[in-house]
Design a protein around this motif. Sequence first.
Motif, PDB file in Angstrom:
ATOM      1  N   ILE A  30       0.842  -1.201   0.000  1.00 29.68           N
ATOM      2  CA  ILE A  30       0.000   0.000   0.000  1.00 29.68           C
ATOM      3  C   ILE A  30       0.876   1.249   0.000  1.00 29.68           C
ATOM      4  O   ILE A  30       0.573   2.243  -0.666  1.00 29.68           O
ATOM      5  CB  ILE A  30      -0.951   0.005   1.211  1.00 29.68           C
ATOM      6  N   ALA A  31       1.979   1.190   0.745  1.00 29.10           N
ATOM      7  CA  ALA A  31       2.885   2.339   0.822  1.00 29.10           C
ATOM      8  C   ALA A  31       3.639   2.576  -0.483  1.00 29.10           C
ATOM      9  O   ALA A  31       4.147   3.672  -0.717  1.00 29.10           O
ATOM     10  CB  ALA A  31       3.880   2.142   1.961  1.00 29.10           C
ATOM     11  N   GLY A  32       3.737   1.549  -1.317  1.00 23.59           N
ATOM     12  CA  GLY A  32       4.534   1.651  -2.537  1.00 23.59           C
ATOM     13  C   GLY A  32       5.984   1.307  -2.316  1.00 23.59           C
ATOM     14  O   GLY A  32       6.831   1.556  -3.189  1.00 23.59           O
ATOM     15  N   LEU A  33       6.296   0.709  -1.161  1.00 24.16           N
ATOM     16  CA  LEU A  33       7.664   0.286  -0.863  1.00 24.16           C
ATOM     17  C   LEU A  33       7.992  -1.059  -1.507  1.00 24.16           C
ATOM     18  O   LEU A  33       9.144  -1.479  -1.536  1.00 24.16           O
ATOM     19  CB  LEU A  33       7.854   0.173   0.660  1.00 24.16           C
ATOM     20  N   ASP A  34       6.973  -1.743  -2.001  1.00 27.81           N
ATOM     21  CA  ASP A  34       7.137  -3.054  -2.614  1.00 27.81           C
ATOM     22  C   ASP A  34       6.067  -3.189  -3.698  1.00 27.81           C
ATOM     23  O   ASP A  34       5.126  -2.395  -3.757  1.00 27.81           O
ATOM     24  CB  ASP A  34       6.956  -4.147  -1.545  1.00 27.81           C
ATOM     25  N   LYS A  35       6.226  -4.190  -4.563  1.00 30.84           N
ATOM     26  CA  LYS A  35       5.267  -4.407  -5.645  1.00 30.84           C
ATOM     27  C   LYS A  35       4.798  -5.862  -5.629  1.00 30.84           C
ATOM     28  O   LYS A  35       5.577  -6.765  -5.323  1.00 30.84           O
ATOM     29  CB  LYS A  35       5.894  -4.066  -6.999  1.00 30.84           C
ATOM     30  N   PRO A  36       3.532  -6.094  -5.981  1.00 30.24           N
ATOM     31  CA  PRO A  36       3.028  -7.469  -6.018  1.00 30.24           C
ATOM     32  C   PRO A  36       3.506  -8.218  -7.259  1.00 30.24           C
ATOM     33  O   PRO A  36       3.854  -7.592  -8.271  1.00 30.24           O
ATOM     34  CB  PRO A  36       1.508  -7.276  -6.056  1.00 30.24           C
ATOM     35  N   GLN A  37       3.518  -9.550  -7.176  1.00 30.43           N
ATOM     36  CA  GLN A  37       3.795 -10.355  -8.366  1.00 30.43           C
ATOM     37  C   GLN A  37       2.629 -10.232  -9.350  1.00 30.43           C
ATOM     38  O   GLN A  37       2.820 -10.181 -10.557  1.00 30.43           O
ATOM     39  CB  GLN A  37       3.976 -11.831  -7.985  1.00 30.43           C
ATOM     40  N   SER A  38       1.422 -10.217  -8.803  1.00 30.43           N
ATOM     41  CA  SER A  38       0.233 -10.044  -9.635  1.00 30.43           C
ATOM     42  C   SER A  38      -0.806  -9.293  -8.831  1.00 30.43           C
ATOM     43  O   SER A  38      -0.742  -9.218  -7.608  1.00 30.43           O
ATOM     44  CB  SER A  38      -0.315 -11.398 -10.088  1.00 30.43           C
ATOM     45  N   GLY A  39      -1.778  -8.728  -9.523  1.00 35.06           N
ATOM     46  CA  GLY A  39      -2.781  -7.906  -8.874  1.00 35.06           C
ATOM     47  C   GLY A  39      -2.371  -6.443  -8.842  1.00 35.06           C
ATOM     48  O   GLY A  39      -1.247  -6.082  -9.236  1.00 35.06           O
ATOM     49  N   GLU A  40      -3.281  -5.602  -8.370  1.00 32.08           N
ATOM     50  CA  GLU A  40      -3.051  -4.160  -8.378  1.00 32.08           C
ATOM     51  C   GLU A  40      -3.601  -3.522  -7.104  1.00 32.08           C
ATOM     52  O   GLU A  40      -4.533  -4.038  -6.483  1.00 32.08           O
ATOM     53  CB  GLU A  40      -3.724  -3.514  -9.592  1.00 32.08           C
ATOM     54  N   LEU A  41      -3.024  -2.372  -6.749  1.00 32.99           N
ATOM     55  CA  LEU A  41      -3.504  -1.571  -5.629  1.00 32.99           C
ATOM     56  C   LEU A  41      -3.731  -0.150  -6.137  1.00 32.99           C
ATOM     57  O   LEU A  41      -2.943   0.371  -6.935  1.00 32.99           O
ATOM     58  CB  LEU A  41      -2.503  -1.556  -4.474  1.00 32.99           C
ATOM     59  N   PHE A  42      -4.809   0.475  -5.653  1.00 32.01           N
ATOM     60  CA  PHE A  42      -5.168   1.809  -6.105  1.00 32.01           C
ATOM     61  C   PHE A  42      -5.465   2.715  -4.910  1.00 32.01           C
ATOM     62  O   PHE A  42      -5.994   2.262  -3.886  1.00 32.01           O
ATOM     63  CB  PHE A  42      -6.421   1.764  -6.988  1.00 32.01           C
ATOM     64  N   LEU A  43      -5.127   3.980  -5.059  1.00 35.20           N
ATOM     65  CA  LEU A  43      -5.547   5.015  -4.124  1.00 35.20           C
ATOM     66  C   LEU A  43      -6.353   6.029  -4.915  1.00 35.20           C
ATOM     67  O   LEU A  43      -5.827   6.666  -5.841  1.00 35.20           O
ATOM     68  CB  LEU A  43      -4.343   5.693  -3.466  1.00 35.20           C
ATOM     69  N   ASP A  44      -7.633   6.148  -4.574  1.00 33.03           N
ATOM     70  CA  ASP A  44      -8.538   7.038  -5.310  1.00 33.03           C
ATOM     71  C   ASP A  44      -8.433   6.823  -6.815  1.00 33.03           C
ATOM     72  O   ASP A  44      -8.267   7.765  -7.599  1.00 33.03           O
ATOM     73  CB  ASP A  44      -8.255   8.504  -4.964  1.00 33.03           C
ATOM     74  N   ASP A  45      -8.503   5.553  -7.215  1.00 35.98           N
ATOM     75  CA  ASP A  45      -8.512   5.120  -8.622  1.00 35.98           C
ATOM     76  C   ASP A  45      -7.176   5.309  -9.330  1.00 35.98           C
ATOM     77  O   ASP A  45      -7.076   5.055 -10.537  1.00 35.98           O
ATOM     78  CB  ASP A  45      -9.615   5.841  -9.413  1.00 35.98           C
ATOM     79  N   LYS A  46      -6.147   5.737  -8.619  1.00 35.74           N
ATOM     80  CA  LYS A  46      -4.823   5.884  -9.212  1.00 35.74           C
ATOM     81  C   LYS A  46      -3.946   4.722  -8.742  1.00 35.74           C
ATOM     82  O   LYS A  46      -3.797   4.482  -7.545  1.00 35.74           O
ATOM     83  CB  LYS A  46      -4.195   7.210  -8.797  1.00 35.74           C
ATOM     84  N   LYS A  47      -3.359   4.002  -9.694  1.00 36.04           N
ATOM     85  CA  LYS A  47      -2.572   2.822  -9.355  1.00 36.04           C
ATOM     86  C   LYS A  47      -1.369   3.187  -8.498  1.00 36.04           C
ATOM     87  O   LYS A  47      -0.655   4.154  -8.783  1.00 36.04           O
ATOM     88  CB  LYS A  47      -2.105   2.122 -10.633  1.00 36.04           C
ATOM     89  N   ILE A  48      -1.143   2.404  -7.445  1.00 36.30           N
ATOM     90  CA  ILE A  48       0.013   2.608  -6.569  1.00 36.30           C
ATOM     91  C   ILE A  48       1.218   1.885  -7.176  1.00 36.30           C
ATOM     92  O   ILE A  48       1.210   0.662  -7.326  1.00 36.30           O
ATOM     93  CB  ILE A  48      -0.273   2.072  -5.154  1.00 36.30           C
ATOM     94  N   GLU A  49       2.227   2.658  -7.527  1.00 36.82           N
ATOM     95  CA  GLU A  49       3.415   2.076  -8.146  1.00 36.82           C
ATOM     96  C   GLU A  49       4.706   2.483  -7.458  1.00 36.82           C
ATOM     97  O   GLU A  49       5.763   1.926  -7.754  1.00 36.82           O
ATOM     98  CB  GLU A  49       3.463   2.467  -9.628  1.00 36.82           C
ATOM     99  N   SER A  50       4.648   3.465  -6.573  1.00 36.49           N
ATOM    100  CA  SER A  50       5.841   3.918  -5.858  1.00 36.49           C
ATOM    101  C   SER A  50       5.394   4.666  -4.607  1.00 36.49           C
ATOM    102  O   SER A  50       4.199   4.859  -4.371  1.00 36.49           O
ATOM    103  CB  SER A  50       6.690   4.830  -6.748  1.00 36.49           C
ATOM    104  N   THR A  51       6.359   5.085  -3.802  1.00 33.85           N
ATOM    105  CA  THR A  51       6.027   5.839  -2.599  1.00 33.85           C
ATOM    106  C   THR A  51       5.532   7.235  -2.968  1.00 33.85           C
ATOM    107  O   THR A  51       5.818   7.748  -4.042  1.00 33.85           O
ATOM    108  CB  THR A  51       7.253   5.970  -1.682  1.00 33.85           C
ATOM    109  N   ASN A  52       4.774   7.835  -2.037  1.00 36.43           N
ATOM    110  CA  ASN A  52       4.210   9.151  -2.276  1.00 36.43           C
ATOM    111  C   ASN A  52       3.810   9.736  -0.933  1.00 36.43           C
ATOM    112  O   ASN A  52       3.433   9.005  -0.010  1.00 36.43           O
ATOM    113  CB  ASN A  52       2.988   9.033  -3.196  1.00 36.43           C
ATOM    114  N   PHE A  53       3.898  11.069  -0.804  1.00 31.24           N
ATOM    115  CA  PHE A  53       3.539  11.708   0.457  1.00 31.24           C
ATOM    116  C   PHE A  53       2.053  11.593   0.768  1.00 31.24           C
ATOM    117  O   PHE A  53       1.641  11.916   1.876  1.00 31.24           O
ATOM    118  CB  PHE A  53       3.967  13.179   0.432  1.00 31.24           C
ATOM    119  N   GLU A  54       1.259  11.125  -0.190  1.00 30.33           N
ATOM    120  CA  GLU A  54      -0.158  10.892   0.092  1.00 30.33           C
ATOM    121  C   GLU A  54      -0.350   9.711   1.027  1.00 30.33           C
ATOM    122  O   GLU A  54      -1.423   9.537   1.591  1.00 30.33           O
ATOM    123  CB  GLU A  54      -0.913  10.631  -1.214  1.00 30.33           C
ATOM    124  N   ARG A  55       0.704   8.885   1.167  1.00 33.42           N
ATOM    125  CA  ARG A  55       0.641   7.722   2.046  1.00 33.42           C
ATOM    126  C   ARG A  55       1.756   7.823   3.080  1.00 33.42           C
ATOM    127  O   ARG A  55       2.913   7.578   2.769  1.00 33.42           O
ATOM    128  CB  ARG A  55       0.788   6.437   1.222  1.00 33.42           C
TER     129      ARG A  55
END
Length: 266
Positions: free
Chosen positions: A69-94
Motif C-alpha cells: 500500500i505504501a509503494g515500498l514493494d510491488k506485487p507479483q500479480s494484482g493491483e492496488l489503487f488510491l482514489d482510482d490511481k494505481k500505486i506504483e511507488s512511494t508518495n507523500f499521500e501515504r
Amino acid sequence: MAKGAVKMTRSIAFNNAAIEIKNVDRTYIDANGNLVEALRNVNLSIRAGEFISFVGSSGCGKTTLMRLIAGLDKPQSGELFLDDKKIESTNFERGYVFQQANLFPWETIEDNIAAGLKARKIYREHKSEVGEYIKLTGLQGFEKSYPHQVSGGMAQRASLARALINNPKVLLLDEPLGALDAFTRMDLQDKLIELWQKRGTTMVLVTHDVDEAIYLSDRIVIMTPRPGKIEDVVEVKINRPRNRNESEFIEIRKQILEKLHLANKH
C-alpha cells in the motif's frame, strides 16, 4: 441487531473507496533461498476516512501488505489503487509510521517533524504548521529536545506528527505502539483516535493486540497464516469512546479470537 453487535462477512465494498486491493499475490526469496508465498489473492476495499486494522499470526503477510500500500514493494500479480490511481511507488499521500519511531538522532524533535516539509522544499510556506502539530501531539516543551532525551511514547508522537504534517490521505501504522508500556500505549491509542477524528485521515493499522484493534477500528481484517489471505472482516459497531470492560467489547474480543483460531487451522 443489538447495540454493539458484530456483523461478519468475507468482503465488504464501499463506494468511493480510498484504497482498492485487487487480486494481490506476493512471493519472495528468503535469506535461505526458499520461495515464500506471503500473500495470495487478497481483495479489499478501504473507504475514505475509515480506521481499519489487520490482525493475524506472525508472518501472515500483514506488514507485506502495508508495504505494498505504501509503494515500498510491488506485487507479483494484482493491483492496488488510491482514489482510482494505481500505486506504483512511494508518495507523500501515504504516510508510514513504523514500530520504532525512526527519528533522525542528530535532529531535534521540531526538526524531525519538519523533515518531510524540507524534503519537499515547502518548509518556508508551512513552517507555522510545525508548532501546530507539536501542540496537536502534546509535545510542547520538547521542541528543542533530541530523540535520546525523550521517552519512547514522545518519540512515537513525534513520528506521528512527522507523518501527519505532510497531510497524507492515508496513514499506515505498522505496529507503532507495540514496543511501548501498557499505560503509554493506551494514552497513544486515545491520541490516535483524537487525531483521526480531527483530521479524517484514512488509517490502516497492523497490530497483534486484539483489544487495540477493537478499541480503534471501524473494521478488523483477520488474515490466515502464510500464505496470507483474508479470512474474515469484522465490523465493530460500538460507539466511541469505547470501554474495554463493556459486554459488547468483550463479545467482539471473543468472536475475533475464535476467528483467529479458525484462521490458524488453515
